[in-house]
Design a protein around this motif. Structure first.
Motif, mmCIF file in Angstrom:
data_model
loop_
_atom_site.group_PDB
_atom_site.id
_atom_site.type_symbol
_atom_site.label_atom_id
_atom_site.label_comp_id
_atom_site.label_asym_id
_atom_site.label_seq_id
_atom_site.Cartn_x
_atom_site.Cartn_y
_atom_site.Cartn_z
ATOM 1 N N UNK A 77 -26.861 8.593 -16.213
ATOM 2 C CA UNK A 77 -25.696 9.749 -15.803
ATOM 3 C C UNK A 77 -26.151 10.055 -14.286
ATOM 4 N N UNK A 78 -25.151 10.167 -13.661
ATOM 5 C CA UNK A 78 -25.131 10.142 -12.095
ATOM 6 C C UNK A 78 -24.264 11.330 -11.914
ATOM 7 N N UNK A 79 -24.673 12.264 -11.110
ATOM 8 C CA UNK A 79 -23.804 13.257 -10.525
ATOM 9 C C UNK A 79 -23.892 13.095 -8.999
ATOM 10 N N UNK A 80 -22.655 13.446 -8.205
ATOM 11 C CA UNK A 80 -22.574 13.067 -6.911
ATOM 12 C C UNK A 80 -21.445 13.975 -6.218
ATOM 13 N N UNK A 81 -21.623 14.176 -5.005
ATOM 14 C CA UNK A 81 -20.404 14.645 -4.256
ATOM 15 C C UNK A 81 -19.878 13.515 -3.346
ATOM 16 N N UNK A 82 -18.429 13.320 -3.217
ATOM 17 C CA UNK A 82 -17.934 12.258 -2.551
ATOM 18 C C UNK A 82 -16.942 13.111 -1.452
ATOM 19 N N UNK A 83 -17.062 12.951 -0.196
ATOM 20 C CA UNK A 83 -15.855 13.493 0.762
ATOM 21 C C UNK A 83 -14.952 11.937 0.633
ATOM 22 N N UNK A 84 -13.633 12.515 0.222
ATOM 23 C CA UNK A 84 -12.691 11.534 0.237
ATOM 24 C C UNK A 84 -11.643 11.819 1.181
ATOM 25 N N UNK A 85 -10.979 10.778 1.824
ATOM 26 C CA UNK A 85 -9.912 10.891 2.595
ATOM 27 C C UNK A 85 -8.754 9.567 2.026
ATOM 28 N N UNK A 86 -7.588 9.891 2.013
ATOM 29 C CA UNK A 86 -6.724 8.775 1.755
ATOM 30 C C UNK A 86 -5.150 9.348 1.316
ATOM 31 N N UNK A 87 -4.601 8.651 0.349
ATOM 32 C CA UNK A 87 -3.348 8.885 0.177
ATOM 33 C C UNK A 87 -2.957 8.706 -1.476
ATOM 34 N N UNK A 91 1.315 10.682 -0.521
ATOM 35 C CA UNK A 91 0.862 11.921 0.100
ATOM 36 C C UNK A 91 -0.584 12.029 0.315
ATOM 37 N N UNK A 92 -0.680 12.356 1.711
ATOM 38 C CA UNK A 92 -2.255 12.102 2.197
ATOM 39 C C UNK A 92 -2.920 13.423 1.661
ATOM 40 N N UNK A 93 -4.241 13.064 1.496
ATOM 41 C CA UNK A 93 -5.401 13.974 1.148
ATOM 42 C C UNK A 93 -6.461 13.728 1.709
ATOM 43 N N UNK A 94 -7.367 14.963 1.620
ATOM 44 C CA UNK A 94 -8.717 14.880 2.178
ATOM 45 C C UNK A 94 -9.346 16.064 1.544
ATOM 46 N N UNK A 95 -10.726 15.821 0.715
ATOM 47 C CA UNK A 95 -11.069 16.892 0.225
ATOM 48 C C UNK A 95 -12.756 16.550 -0.377
ATOM 49 N N UNK A 96 -13.472 17.135 -0.708
ATOM 50 C CA UNK A 96 -14.813 17.051 -1.157
ATOM 51 C C UNK A 96 -14.494 17.234 -2.780
ATOM 52 N N UNK A 97 -15.355 16.236 -3.468
ATOM 53 C CA UNK A 97 -15.040 16.239 -4.946
ATOM 54 C C UNK A 97 -16.712 16.270 -5.605
#
Length: 122
Positions: A77-87, A91-97
């Protein structure tokens, strides 16, 4: 199953996501995968692979930060945060998940059997 093995698999996953490498994604995802997407949809392996095949999801930047990694018998079981940018669907997006992912060892190898992703920032 070791933490090092899981981290290596995670790195293969990140590379496959950025490159839309369907062959590697197919290897890493279990046939019975269930994943809750940030919009609340439940995604199966076939739905996930179709998204990449159709070019609907394109990731240009992916910066992970592992928070926790627990090995429980044949499950990781792994938990992590990922900064993602793309489309997504052009539609473009950029956020932290924040993600949680479940890797399970079986006769076919170690594969992702489930997980979830939630947007936690911009």
């Amino acid at each position: 199953m070791t933490k090092e093995e899981i981290l290596n698999l995670e790195n293969r996953l990140y590379k496959a996501i950025k490159e839309s490498d369907i062959k590697v994604l197919d290897e890493l995802l279990h046939e019975d995968l269930l994943f809750v997407a940030p919009n609340g949809d439940v995604i199966t392996k076939e739905i996930d692979l179709k998204t990449y095949r159709d070019g609907e999801l394109n990731i240009s930047e992916l910066t992970p930060e592992v928070e926790n990694l627990n090995i429980i018998d044949d499950l990781a079981v792994i938990t992590l945060t990922i900064d993602l940018k793309g489309s997504y669907k052009a539609a473009p997006f950029g956020a932290k998940f924040r993600y949680i992912r479940f890797w399970k060892a079986s006769a076919e190898g170690i594969k992702i059997v489930g997980g979830s992703g939630t947007q936690i920032g911009v």
